[in-house]
Design a protein around this motif. Structure first.
Motif, short mmCIF file in Angstrom:
data_model
loop_
_atom_site.label_atom_id
_atom_site.label_comp_id
_atom_site.label_asym_id
_atom_site.label_seq_id
_atom_site.Cartn_x
_atom_site.Cartn_y
_atom_site.Cartn_z
N GLY A 228 0.82 -1.22 0.00
CA GLY A 228 0.00 0.00 0.00
C GLY A 228 0.85 1.27 0.00
N GLY A 229 0.21 2.37 -0.34
CA GLY A 229 0.96 3.63 -0.32
C GLY A 229 0.08 4.80 -0.70
N LEU A 236 6.21 4.17 -5.33
CA LEU A 236 6.70 3.72 -4.01
C LEU A 236 5.85 2.58 -3.45
N SER A 237 4.81 2.20 -4.19
CA SER A 237 3.96 1.09 -3.72
C SER A 237 3.93 0.00 -4.78
N ILE A 238 3.23 -1.10 -4.47
CA ILE A 238 2.96 -2.14 -5.48
C ILE A 238 1.45 -2.28 -5.53
N ALA A 274 -11.46 -3.94 -2.21
CA ALA A 274 -10.14 -3.34 -2.20
C ALA A 274 -10.22 -1.92 -1.65
N GLY A 275 -9.39 -1.64 -0.68
CA GLY A 275 -9.22 -0.26 -0.21
C GLY A 275 -10.45 0.40 0.36
N ASN A 276 -10.24 1.64 0.89
CA ASN A 276 -11.37 2.38 1.45
C ASN A 276 -11.18 3.89 1.42
N ALA A 277 -10.28 4.36 0.57
CA ALA A 277 -10.11 5.82 0.46
C ALA A 277 -9.70 6.17 -0.96
N ASN A 279 -7.53 8.22 -2.08
CA ASN A 279 -6.13 8.61 -2.34
C ASN A 279 -5.11 7.64 -1.75
N ILE A 280 -5.58 6.40 -1.45
CA ILE A 280 -4.66 5.41 -0.88
C ILE A 280 -4.64 4.16 -1.76
#
Ligand code: NI
Length: 426
Positions: A228-229, A236-238, A274-277, A279-280
């Motif tokens: 995450g990133g 900088l993330s995968i 997948a995810g919850n924002a 910008n993340i």
């Protein structure tokens, strides 16, 4: 669903070829039809009682108790309530002292977590639970057949075993057929028959098919792990969502590019998290879905393909894949001779013009486990009636069964049973 008249001719041919109508097999037809008519009111009352008192998978305790007591009063023996360590399900036998083959008939018993909206006078009295698939009808039909068979006990050239199976609907490894078999339900049984009421088919018709009728129903899961990133700094993330996107588009290439175009399979993605924002970039993506096929080789091929595509699409995008494939239900494959035998009996009961070949469906059914072990056949009984407003599909809160076909269906099960025993004995 239209039944081509050509099929009726085909059944006639098959019947002549197999000398189906020779000898006393049909002596019983008139008796069976007369008895079905005589018991029709009772059969409908049973069905409405089951409908008003639905019970969920593996909770069919009152249903089991009622069925067992009815079978006892009809003279059935070796009645067992409960199977494979569960409190529900009923097994019973007729003619246990007679020589000859044994035929099994099966009905499933469970209802669904659906809030009924039919407004019927006999609507469910159990809030949030409804017989929305027609298993109430299956039980009433089989009880009707049980009653008719008990009244022709002396002329039955073999034994009958009834299987009232719990938990057909649970859709997972907790379904009822397999544990019932492991508990000995099919011991010494030569053939098995069953049916499902079928809304797409017009009321009073019967659909039959040789070979695959219903699909295997499997579940697969995939967890894609990346890193995450910040959404502004993907380098900088995968990003596992990129891998998920590629997996989803590639997974359909099994059907379009790997499978023989004349064969059948379907792969569907049912869930993705997948995810919850906004910008993340998330750490991981979870997906699950289903795969359905009619043949063991295709089933293995789709599993292999999903596994390969999951692993390599993730690897290509620096993610890792955790893939699992759960074989839930095998395909329901009718023995050709048993399917024809049932079709011939159906012609006698429903009339030749009302019996026809039905297209296969990608829906799954755990009767498949019985047919993996012994010959037999599963049939579709038409219950859709637009004039009466019975047009809602299975599992719908307004789903309805046309009661008018229940007694004939009991007759169909009884005649199929008699015919099998008679032919086998000969
Ligand atoms: Ni069902």
């Amino acid at each position: 669903t239209e039944i081509p008249s050509k099929t009726a001719e085909a059944v006639q041919k098959v019947r002549r070829a197999e000398a189906f109508n020779r000898g006393p097999a049909y002596v019983m037809k008139d008796f069976i039809l007369r008895k079905a008519k005589e018991h029709e009111g009772q059969i409908i009352t049973w069905r409405r009682h089951f409908h008003a008192h639905p019970e969920l998978s593996f909770k069919e305790e009152k249903t089991s108790a009622l069925i067992a007591s009815l079978l006892e009063s009809m003279g059935y023996e070796n009645i067992r309530i409960g199977t494979a360590g569960r409190p529900t399900g009923v097994i019973a036998e007729l003619n246990t002292s007679s020589e000859g083959p044994t035929v099994a008939l099966r009905a499933d018993m469970d209802a669904l977590p659906v809030q009924e909206e039919t407004g019927l006078p006999f609507a469910s009295e159990n809030p949030g639970v409804m017989h929305a698939c027609g298993h109430d009808a299956h039980m009433a039909i089989l009880l009707g057949a049980a009653q008719i068979l008990s009244e022709m006990k002396e002329s039955l050239p073999g034994k009958v075993r009834l299987l009232f199976q719990p938990s057909e609907e649970s859709g997972e490894i907790t379904q009822g057929a397999l544990p019932m078999i492991e508990d000995g339900a099919l011991e010494d049984v030569d053939a098995i028959f069953g049916l499902h009421v079928w809304q797409p088919l017009e009321s009073g018709r019967l659909g039959w098919r040789e070979g695959p009728l219903m699909a295997s129903s499997d579940r697969w899961t995939l967890t894609i792990r990346g890193k995450g990133g910040h959404g502004a700094a993907p380098h900088l993330s995968i990003d596992p969502t990129a891998a998920a996107g590629h997996f989803i588009s590639m997974v359909q290439t099994f059907v379009s590019r790997e499978l023989d175009p004349l064969k059948t399979a379907v792969v569907s993605v049912g869930e993705m998290k997948a995810g919850n924002a906004f910008n993340i970039i998330p750490d991981s993506v979870y997906l699950q879905g289903t795969a359905r096929t009619f043949e063991p080789a295709v089933r293995s091929a789709v599993e292999e393909s999903l596994r390969r595509i999951a692993s390599h699409s993730c690897e290509a995008l620096r993610c890792t894949a955790e893939f699992a494939y759960h074989r839930n239900l095998p395909p329901t494959v009718n023995d050709p001779a048993m399917a024809r035998l049932g079709a011939c009996a159906a012609e006698e009961i429903f009339g030749a013009g009302n019996v026809g070949e039905t297209p296969p469906t990608m829906v799954g059914e755990d009767f498949s486990y019985f047919l993996e072990k012994i010959p037999g056949a599963f049939f579709f009984l038409g219950i859709g009636n637009r004039e009466k407003g019975y047009a809602y599909p299975h599992h719908h809160p307004k789903f309805q069964v046309d009661d008018g076909v229940l007694a004939l269906s009991s007759a169909f099960e009884a005649l199929t049973t008699y015919t099998f025993l008679f032919q086998k004995k000969e």
